[in-house]
Design an enzyme around this catalytic site. Structure first.
Site, PDB file in Angstrom:
ATOM      1  N   CYS A 129       0.822  -1.218   0.000  1.00 11.60           N
ATOM      2  CA  CYS A 129       0.000   0.000   0.000  1.00 11.60           C
ATOM      3  C   CYS A 129       0.845   1.252   0.000  1.00 11.60           C
ATOM      4  O   CYS A 129       1.681   1.464   0.884  1.00 11.60           O
ATOM      5  CB  CYS A 129      -0.937  -0.009   1.207  1.00 11.60           C
ATOM      6  SG  CYS A 129      -1.964   1.464   1.311  1.00 11.60           S
TER       7      CYS A 129
ATOM      8  N   ARG B  42      -0.052   4.514   3.024  1.00 11.98           N
ATOM      9  CA  ARG B  42       0.056   4.212   4.447  1.00 11.98           C
ATOM     10  C   ARG B  42       0.360   5.387   5.360  1.00 11.98           C
ATOM     11  O   ARG B  42       0.325   5.239   6.582  1.00 11.98           O
ATOM     12  CB  ARG B  42       1.093   3.095   4.657  1.00 11.98           C
ATOM     13  CG  ARG B  42       0.595   1.761   4.177  1.00 11.98           C
ATOM     14  CD  ARG B  42       1.616   0.672   4.409  1.00 11.98           C
ATOM     15  NE  ARG B  42       2.657   0.665   3.396  1.00 11.98           N
ATOM     16  CZ  ARG B  42       3.845   0.085   3.543  1.00 11.98           C
ATOM     17  NH1 ARG B  42       4.152  -0.491   4.691  1.00 11.98           N
ATOM     18  NH2 ARG B  42       4.731   0.090   2.558  1.00 11.98           N
TER      19      ARG B  42
ATOM     20  N   TRP C 173      -9.236   5.517  -0.199  1.00 10.57           N
ATOM     21  CA  TRP C 173      -9.816   6.070  -1.421  1.00 10.57           C
ATOM     22  C   TRP C 173      -8.929   5.655  -2.583  1.00 10.57           C
ATOM     23  O   TRP C 173      -7.830   5.154  -2.390  1.00 10.57           O
ATOM     24  CB  TRP C 173      -9.961   7.586  -1.359  1.00 10.57           C
ATOM     25  CG  TRP C 173      -8.760   8.307  -0.859  1.00 10.57           C
ATOM     26  CD1 TRP C 173      -7.623   8.605  -1.532  1.00 10.57           C
ATOM     27  CD2 TRP C 173      -8.590   8.817   0.476  1.00 10.57           C
ATOM     28  NE1 TRP C 173      -6.748   9.267  -0.718  1.00 10.57           N
ATOM     29  CE2 TRP C 173      -7.314   9.421   0.524  1.00 10.57           C
ATOM     30  CE3 TRP C 173      -9.390   8.847   1.628  1.00 10.57           C
ATOM     31  CZ2 TRP C 173      -6.819  10.030   1.681  1.00 10.57           C
ATOM     32  CZ3 TRP C 173      -8.889   9.449   2.771  1.00 10.57           C
ATOM     33  CH2 TRP C 173      -7.622  10.033   2.787  1.00 10.57           C
TER      34      TRP C 173
ATOM     35  N   GLU D  31      -5.175   3.321 -10.410  1.00  7.84           N
ATOM     36  CA  GLU D  31      -5.834   2.014 -10.200  1.00  7.84           C
ATOM     37  C   GLU D  31      -6.972   1.843 -11.187  1.00  7.84           C
ATOM     38  O   GLU D  31      -7.232   0.757 -11.695  1.00  7.84           O
ATOM     39  CB  GLU D  31      -6.394   1.916  -8.775  1.00  7.84           C
ATOM     40  CG  GLU D  31      -5.357   1.975  -7.684  1.00  7.84           C
ATOM     41  CD  GLU D  31      -5.990   1.775  -6.322  1.00  7.84           C
ATOM     42  OE1 GLU D  31      -6.352   2.798  -5.693  1.00  7.84           O
ATOM     43  OE2 GLU D  31      -6.170   0.620  -5.901  1.00  7.84           O
TER      44      GLU D  31
HETATM   45  N1  ARG Z   1      -6.893  -1.778  -7.063  1.00  6.98           N
HETATM   46  C1  ARG Z   1      -8.185  -2.087  -6.535  1.00  6.98           C
HETATM   47  C2  ARG Z   1      -9.253  -1.596  -7.510  1.00  6.98           C
HETATM   48  O1  ARG Z   1      -8.994  -0.928  -8.422  1.00  6.98           O
HETATM   49  C3  ARG Z   1      -8.416  -1.472  -5.181  1.00  6.98           C
HETATM   50  C4  ARG Z   1      -7.371  -1.788  -4.137  1.00  6.98           C
HETATM   51  C5  ARG Z   1      -7.412  -0.863  -2.939  1.00  6.98           C
HETATM   52  N2  ARG Z   1      -7.159   0.503  -3.320  1.00  6.98           N
HETATM   53  C6  ARG Z   1      -7.155   1.543  -2.502  1.00  6.98           C
HETATM   54  N3  ARG Z   1      -6.933   2.719  -3.012  1.00  6.98           N
HETATM   55  N4  ARG Z   1      -7.402   1.429  -1.202  1.00  6.98           N
HETATM   56  O2  ARG Z   1     -10.397  -1.815  -7.404  1.00  6.98           O
END
Ligand code: ARG
Length: 365
Positions: A70, A73, A241, A246
């Site tokens: 992560c 953090r 968030w 991602e």
């Molecule tokens: N990578 C994952 C997704 O796109 C989520 C993982 C957790 N991500 C976060 N920002 N807490 O759905």
């Protein structure tokens, strides 16, 4: 009295956790020793022990801090912890999950949140959830093509076998699948008004909005196991968030996910026949600009990867100041676009496992 290896391990893990947790919270050695003695007799009597609520709460935060994958953090200490250890039915769990989603979304000002359900006791999981995330799109396999999210095909099949019928759009929110010990799993649809989504638009490529693409506001991971002091919590959904990449560089871009780069390139009028035109890279950047823009417009918290990397640098500094070693998984920490523009790319990280932590686990049985 004979003590099994299992019991002995649990006691060791518990002792390790209590010392670390109480030290960090500035609780006296006397109180630590007393607590460890209490836990010892509880373990001898019952083969397990129960966390006090501040231990649960601080343990969940430590688990975040220790999670090497992560990048977010820095904010480990701001996690909101809900104690749902008294919840044993699927119906009551569903209510708690609804509250979690609503609390975490918070009108777009996303709050990092975890809800912790009862622990595993002597190998028995009192309650489990099958979903990977509380909000996630279904995926339907049609011969070679997939409608929706390919990561959800298995769960979508299971829901359909249980009588659920999706609309077969690319963005059907899956129902929650909750299972009590030794019972069949139950399906729960999420109320529409709870499911907050962001339509993807671009600041000047107007045709991007015509693709009808959207993504949900908050990623709430629900299939990992939280372990604190040797106690496992197999249902403990948590969220932060999103970081833009991602969504923009993985969920919407990967060829085996929503595969949008060819469509973005077409809107941009790029030559997709030559890889040397770098159409992939150009489209990828514009898609990521669209994600950042869209969440901003919608007033939903989302961080760009440069800011996230800066925050991670601050996290590393804080950890060193606190006398802890920084651990990290480089492969996961580097962002999927422009990784070498962040400091993370240029240094090694020790991927050592510390507990408490969040772990992968197998599906409920
Ligand atoms: N990578 C994952 C997704 O796109 C989520 C993982 C957790 N991500 C976060 N920002 N807490 O759905």
């Amino acid at each position: 009295m004979s003590i099994s290896i299992k019991t002995n391990n649990l006691l060791m893990e518990a002792t390790h956790f209590i010392k670390k947790c109480y030290d960090e919270l500035g609780i006296s050695k006397d109180k630590q020793e007393k607590r460890i003695e209490d836990i010892k007799s509880e373990i001898y009597r019952t083969k397990t022990y129960s966390h006090k609520s501040f231990e649960l709460s601080y343990g969940a935060k430590m688990a975040w801090r220790n999670n090497n994958r992560c990048i977010g953090r820095l904010l480990w200490n701001t996690l909101h912890v809900f104690d749902a250890r008294n919840i044993f039915t699927a119906e009551a769990a569903y209510e708690k999950l609804i509250e979690h989603i609503d609390f975490a979304y918070n009108d777009g000002k996303v709050r990092s949140t975890i809800t912790i359900f009862p622990p595993r006791i002597n190998g028995v999981d009192p309650i489990r959830i099958w979903n990977h995330q509380l909000l996630r799109y279904a995926g339907y396999k049609n011969d070679d093509a997939v409608i929706g999210d390919s990561t959800s095909i298995k769960l979508t099949n299971m829901c359909e076998r249980m009588g659920w019928q999706g609309k077969r759009t690319p963005f059907d929110i899956l129902p929650l699948v909750i299972q009590e010990f030794e019972k069949s799993p139950k399906l729960f649809e999420l109320p529409n008004e709870l499911v907050k989504e962001v339509p993807i638009t671009h600041p000047h490529l107007n045709d991007v909005s015509k693709l009808g693409v959207k993504w949900y506001a908050v990623p709430i991971i629900s299939d990992m196991c939280l372990e604190i002091g040797g106690i496992e919590y197999p249902m403990a959904p948590f969220n932060g968030w999103y970081m833009g990449t991602e969504i923009g560089a993985r969920n919407l871009a990967d060829q085996d996910r929503y595969n949008l780069l060819p469509k973005i390139a077409e809107i941009m009028g790029l030559d997709i026949n030559s890889s040397r035109s770098l159409w992939i890279d150009k489209a990828l950047i514009e898609l990521n600009i669209a994600v950042l823009h869209s969440y901003q417009e919608a007033g939903v918290t989302l961080i760009d990867h440069h800011t996230a990397a800066k925050q991670f640098k601050k996290f590393e500094e804080n950890e060193i100041k606190s006398g802890r070693n920084v651990t990290g998984n480089w492969v996961w920490l580097i962002p999927p676009i422009s990784p070498a523009t962040t400091h993370i790319y240029h240094k090694p990280y020790k991927n050592n496992l510390e507990t408490p932590n969040y772990f992968y686990q197998s599906d409920p049985s």
